[in-house]
Design a protein around this motif. Sequence first.
Motif, PDB file in Angstrom:
ATOM      1  N   LYS A  52      41.454  -6.826 -31.115  1.00 43.11           N
ATOM      2  CA  LYS A  52      40.332  -6.045 -31.283  1.00 43.11           C
ATOM      3  C   LYS A  52      39.672  -5.069 -30.466  1.00 43.11           C
ATOM      4  CE  LYS A  52      37.784 -10.079 -33.476  1.00 43.11           C
ATOM      5  NZ  LYS A  52      36.402 -11.368 -32.684  1.00 43.11           N
ATOM      6  N   LEU A  53      39.279  -3.522 -30.830  1.00 45.62           N
ATOM      7  CA  LEU A  53      39.767  -2.533 -29.592  1.00 45.62           C
ATOM      8  C   LEU A  53      38.408  -2.016 -30.109  1.00 45.62           C
ATOM      9  CD1 LEU A  53      43.115  -0.747 -30.775  1.00 45.62           C
ATOM     10  CD2 LEU A  53      42.844  -2.611 -29.123  1.00 45.62           C
ATOM     11  N   ILE A  54      38.009  -1.745 -28.241  1.00 44.14           N
ATOM     12  CA  ILE A  54      36.546  -0.481 -27.620  1.00 44.14           C
ATOM     13  C   ILE A  54      37.329   0.290 -27.764  1.00 44.14           C
ATOM     14  CG2 ILE A  54      35.010  -0.549 -26.396  1.00 44.14           C
ATOM     15  CD1 ILE A  54      35.411  -3.395 -26.228  1.00 44.14           C
ATOM     16  N   LEU A  55      36.780   2.089 -28.992  1.00 41.75           N
ATOM     17  CA  LEU A  55      37.213   2.767 -28.417  1.00 41.75           C
ATOM     18  C   LEU A  55      36.569   3.122 -27.719  1.00 41.75           C
ATOM     19  CD1 LEU A  55      38.696   3.414 -32.531  1.00 41.75           C
ATOM     20  CD2 LEU A  55      39.945   2.324 -30.387  1.00 41.75           C
ATOM     21  N   GLY A  56      37.209   4.240 -26.682  1.00 44.96           N
ATOM     22  CA  GLY A  56      36.710   4.814 -25.994  1.00 44.96           C
ATOM     23  C   GLY A  56      35.396   4.196 -24.979  1.00 44.96           C
ATOM     24  N   ALA A  57      36.232   3.167 -24.195  1.00 43.78           N
ATOM     25  CA  ALA A  57      35.432   1.933 -24.143  1.00 43.78           C
ATOM     26  C   ALA A  57      34.461   3.191 -23.212  1.00 43.78           C
ATOM     27  CB  ALA A  57      36.198   0.761 -23.465  1.00 43.78           C
ATOM     28  N   ALA A  58      34.721   3.764 -21.633  1.00 49.18           N
ATOM     29  CA  ALA A  58      34.594   3.899 -20.397  1.00 49.18           C
ATOM     30  C   ALA A  58      34.935   2.387 -19.639  1.00 49.18           C
ATOM     31  CB  ALA A  58      33.063   4.759 -20.515  1.00 49.18           C
ATOM     32  N   LEU A  59      33.982   2.522 -18.837  1.00 48.30           N
ATOM     33  CA  LEU A  59      33.762   1.282 -18.301  1.00 48.30           C
ATOM     34  C   LEU A  59      33.589   0.077 -18.867  1.00 48.30           C
ATOM     35  CD1 LEU A  59      32.542   2.523 -14.196  1.00 48.30           C
ATOM     36  CD2 LEU A  59      35.488   1.184 -15.679  1.00 48.30           C
ATOM     37  N   THR A  60      32.686  -0.046 -20.016  1.00 50.01           N
ATOM     38  CA  THR A  60      32.609  -1.212 -21.094  1.00 50.01           C
ATOM     39  C   THR A  60      33.368  -2.291 -21.856  1.00 50.01           C
ATOM     40  OG1 THR A  60      32.696  -0.007 -23.402  1.00 50.01           O
ATOM     41  CG2 THR A  60      30.708   0.250 -21.839  1.00 50.01           C
ATOM     42  N   SER A  61      32.667  -3.723 -21.601  1.00 52.55           N
ATOM     43  CA  SER A  61      33.827  -4.413 -21.978  1.00 52.55           C
ATOM     44  C   SER A  61      33.335  -5.669 -22.796  1.00 52.55           C
ATOM     45  CB  SER A  61      34.977  -5.476 -21.277  1.00 52.55           C
ATOM     46  OG  SER A  61      32.997  -5.164 -20.527  1.00 52.55           O
ATOM     47  N   GLN A  62      34.439  -6.228 -23.891  1.00 52.47           N
ATOM     48  CA  GLN A  62      33.406  -6.919 -24.964  1.00 52.47           C
ATOM     49  C   GLN A  62      34.806  -8.349 -24.741  1.00 52.47           C
ATOM     50  OE1 GLN A  62      32.021  -5.746 -28.452  1.00 52.47           O
ATOM     51  NE2 GLN A  62      32.331  -3.769 -28.345  1.00 52.47           N
ATOM     52  N   LYS A  63      33.777  -9.711 -24.643  1.00 50.57           N
ATOM     53  CA  LYS A  63      34.760 -10.928 -24.501  1.00 50.57           C
ATOM     54  C   LYS A  63      35.611 -10.446 -25.991  1.00 50.57           C
ATOM     55  CE  LYS A  63      34.806 -15.544 -23.804  1.00 50.57           C
ATOM     56  NZ  LYS A  63      33.914 -16.895 -23.708  1.00 50.57           N
ATOM     57  N   GLY A  64      36.794 -10.994 -25.905  1.00 50.62           N
ATOM     58  CA  GLY A  64      37.544 -10.961 -27.048  1.00 50.62           C
ATOM     59  C   GLY A  64      38.326  -9.945 -27.548  1.00 50.62           C
ATOM     60  N   TRP A  65      38.130  -9.115 -26.519  1.00 53.19           N
ATOM     61  CA  TRP A  65      37.906  -7.245 -27.639  1.00 53.19           C
ATOM     62  C   TRP A  65      39.149  -6.233 -26.294  1.00 53.19           C
ATOM     63  CZ3 TRP A  65      36.095  -4.764 -32.016  1.00 53.19           C
ATOM     64  CH2 TRP A  65      35.152  -5.671 -32.666  1.00 53.19           C
ATOM     65  N   PHE A  66      39.918  -5.738 -26.275  1.00 46.23           N
ATOM     66  CA  PHE A  66      40.792  -4.468 -25.983  1.00 46.23           C
ATOM     67  C   PHE A  66      39.661  -3.562 -24.939  1.00 46.23           C
ATOM     68  CE2 PHE A  66      43.463  -8.066 -27.173  1.00 46.23           C
ATOM     69  CZ  PHE A  66      44.283  -8.102 -25.988  1.00 46.23           C
TER      70      PHE A  66
END
Length: 233
Positions: A52-66
């Motif tokens: 599971k991808l966070i696109l253009g994440a900058a410094l954000t994150s989510q558990k279980g996501w890349f």
Amino acid sequence: MLVSFLNLFKSIYRKYFPKNLRIIVRNSLKKIVYFLRYIKLKKAINSNQKVKLILGAALTSQKGWFSTNEQWLDISKSSDWNRIFNKKQLVTNAVAEHVFEHLTVKEMRSSLKNIYNNLSSGGVLRIAVPDGNHPDENYRKNTGINGIGADASDHKQFITYEFLKEELIKMGFNIEFMEGYYKDGSLEKKKIDDKLGHIIRTRSNIQIKNTKFKYGWEFVDSNTSMIIDAYKN
């Protein structure tokens, strides 16, 4: 004890380290974090792991996501996708929060095509952008093209539901409108849960409902978005 120590360290760091040095340190740490993210994702892809991808994440994150970053995954460039995924359709979910407004229409279309091609069958793309149908004039000044709000000066599009819906359907997606205004001024407001990707700027996020100053935006609905969930058959 640890929290007190960290707060003391931050206070000393900000007081005695010159601003230019702090910028260098911050940028260096970001580069390290971004590189480690790339290595982590590449390892998962090489082992054929669904992601599971966070696109253009900058410094954000989510558990279980890349979390991904433009420095190594420019979502508009097929070469970047091919280098990482090698045409393996291992992406089950992707979320892009306030990313597409920073792209031209041409870049957005290339990005949608790349995302569609790399999603697995049944995969979902969740998009959140400033609402191009929002009726409030101050909101529009802050979030529109070359907006005056925080991080909005390089906005290249002011995307409406109707326009994005058409682009997604042409790409092959089925869509569900989750939040935002229609062109007739009526408001859609469905529950935005985290299952398909966490969105910070949504009417469903009660944690920031009354903290409009947190992100430096001080206008009506500053912490809301136009949100569409797009499904690949």
